[in-house]
Write a protein that holds these residues in place. Structure first.
Motif, PDB file in Angstrom:
ATOM      1  N   PRO A   1       0.841  -1.201   0.000  1.00 20.46           N
ATOM      2  CA  PRO A   1       0.000   0.000   0.000  1.00 20.46           C
ATOM      3  C   PRO A   1       0.873   1.246   0.000  1.00 20.46           C
ATOM      4  N   ALA A   2       0.348   2.320  -0.553  1.00 17.13           N
ATOM      5  CA  ALA A   2       1.081   3.588  -0.569  1.00 17.13           C
ATOM      6  C   ALA A   2       0.091   4.725  -0.349  1.00 17.13           C
ATOM      7  N   GLU A   3       0.186   5.362   0.791  1.00 27.03           N
ATOM      8  CA  GLU A   3      -0.725   6.459   1.116  1.00 27.03           C
ATOM      9  C   GLU A   3      -0.431   7.702   0.285  1.00 27.03           C
ATOM     10  N   ASP A   4       0.834   7.904  -0.107  1.00 23.50           N
ATOM     11  CA  ASP A   4       1.220   9.163  -0.741  1.00 23.50           C
ATOM     12  C   ASP A   4       1.501   9.032  -2.237  1.00 23.50           C
TER      13      ASP A   4
ATOM     14  N   ALA B   1      -3.072   4.060  -2.718  1.00 19.75           N
ATOM     15  CA  ALA B   1      -2.885   3.233  -3.911  1.00 19.75           C
ATOM     16  C   ALA B   1      -2.305   1.878  -3.521  1.00 19.75           C
ATOM     17  N   ARG B   2      -2.535   0.915  -4.388  1.00 12.32           N
ATOM     18  CA  ARG B   2      -1.957  -0.428  -4.221  1.00 12.32           C
ATOM     19  C   ARG B   2      -0.893  -0.601  -5.302  1.00 12.32           C
ATOM     20  N   LEU B   3       0.355  -0.784  -4.884  1.00 14.52           N
ATOM     21  CA  LEU B   3       1.462  -0.844  -5.821  1.00 14.52           C
ATOM     22  C   LEU B   3       1.957  -2.280  -6.004  1.00 14.52           C
ATOM     23  N   VAL B   4       2.294  -2.610  -7.239  1.00 10.60           N
ATOM     24  CA  VAL B   4       2.841  -3.926  -7.571  1.00 10.60           C
ATOM     25  C   VAL B   4       4.072  -3.718  -8.448  1.00 10.60           C
ATOM     26  N   PRO B   5       4.911  -4.742  -8.614  1.00  9.71           N
ATOM     27  CA  PRO B   5       6.021  -4.606  -9.562  1.00  9.71           C
ATOM     28  C   PRO B   5       5.481  -4.371 -10.975  1.00  9.71           C
TER      29      PRO B   5
ATOM     30  N   MET C   1       7.683  -0.042  -8.509  1.00 11.11           N
ATOM     31  CA  MET C   1       6.404  -0.320  -7.871  1.00 11.11           C
ATOM     32  C   MET C   1       5.418   0.778  -8.247  1.00 11.11           C
ATOM     33  N   ARG C   2       4.312   0.372  -8.884  1.00  9.20           N
ATOM     34  CA  ARG C   2       3.280   1.307  -9.335  1.00  9.20           C
ATOM     35  C   ARG C   2       1.926   0.584  -9.290  1.00  9.20           C
TER      36      ARG C   2
END
Length: 277
Positions: free
Chosen positions: A128-131, A170-174, A201-202
């Protein structure tokens, strides 16, 4: 070897003594040298970054952490040697022809395979990525604040739109970062993947932006085949719009920076499309 620093040449002599350059695959637009070499009867690809390069580190990170789902199947080149500080990477040569500019570029079966391959990459652990949204917005605004040929009124309209966006987690994956036919090889009917200099990671949907702006736009059957291979559509409509706007801005500004007028024109067309009513 032409284009390599003394340090890079020294390392290459240690890793591949007596290597012979067979072909130069460098683009010439960015400070990266790409050479096809032979050594001891084997073929390799050598990538060497210049002083301003930041792609080799991404490439090495991808090889070390994310590419096993592909390399285990022979569908991405295996890493042989790498040095982050020297900005040098050596991989095993992967046989095949680039999909771009061939009949394969219009073949839904190729896109179905490409979708299935991308799903393998994206299926790896997410974070997860808050920013993330805030950071991406800031990046877009930075492009708009820099040199470009986007019309002033259009740039202001883009700034105003970005200012009004929500910034959900956002949910980041390779991700590959440049997922399109110029980075796909086909050999005996099977698709393989090259070039990991933009891997990061995006959100998963970000890997569909270049296809959406190019091949999917011209032939919807290719998009349908791709999604069939991928298994589902990862694009949330609101987030996808934001992603397309950011991609359009970056395309126009980056292409202007490196002097690629054809790609710059595509960026301006992308901007017009995302701003259309």
């Amino acid at each position: 070897m032409t284009g390599l620093s003394p340090r890079q040449q020294d390392l290459l002599r240690q890793w591949l003594p007596g290597a012979t350059v067979e072909r130069d695959h460098s683009w010439g637009l960015v400070a990266t040298t790409v050479l096809e070499v032979t050594c001891g009867g084997a073929r390799f690809i050598v990538k060497a970054g210049g002083d301003s390069d930041h792609h080799i580190a991404r490439e090495l990170h991808a090889h070390r952490h994310w590419l096993a789902p592909w390399t285990s199947r022979g569908q991405a080149p295996a890493l042989e040697h790498g040095d982050d500080d020297a900005k040098l990477v050596v991989t095993r040569f992967l046989p095949g022809s680039l999909v771009l500019g061939t009949a394969s570029e219009d073949d839904p079966a190729i896109y179905r395979q490409a979708g299935a391959l991308l799903a393998l990459l994206h299926a790896q652990p997410a974070q997860p990525a808050e920013d993330h949204e805030q950071r991406e917005n800031a990046r877009s605004l930075s492009w708009l604040d820099g040199p470009h040929r986007i019309a002033a009124a259009t740039a202001e309209r883009l700034r105003a739109e970005i200012a009004g966006w929500p910034t959900p987690p956002a949910r980041l994956v390779p991700t590959h970062g440049d997922w399109q036919p110029r980075n796909w090889l086909v050999h005996d009917g099977a698709v393989a993947v090259i070039d990991f200099g933009r891997a990061a990671m995006r959100p998963a949907a970000s890997d569909l932006t270049r296809l959406a702006a190019q091949q999917f736009r011209h032939d919807p059957s290719l998009e349908a085949a791709f999604l069939d291979g991928y298994g589902a559509d990862p694009r949330d409509p609101a987030a996808w719009h934001r992603t397309r706007v950011r991609e359009a801005i970056a395309t126009a500004a980056w292409a202007y920076k490196v002097g690629d007028e054809t790609f710059e024109a595509q960026g301006h067309r992308m901007i017009a499309e995302v701003l259309a009513p």
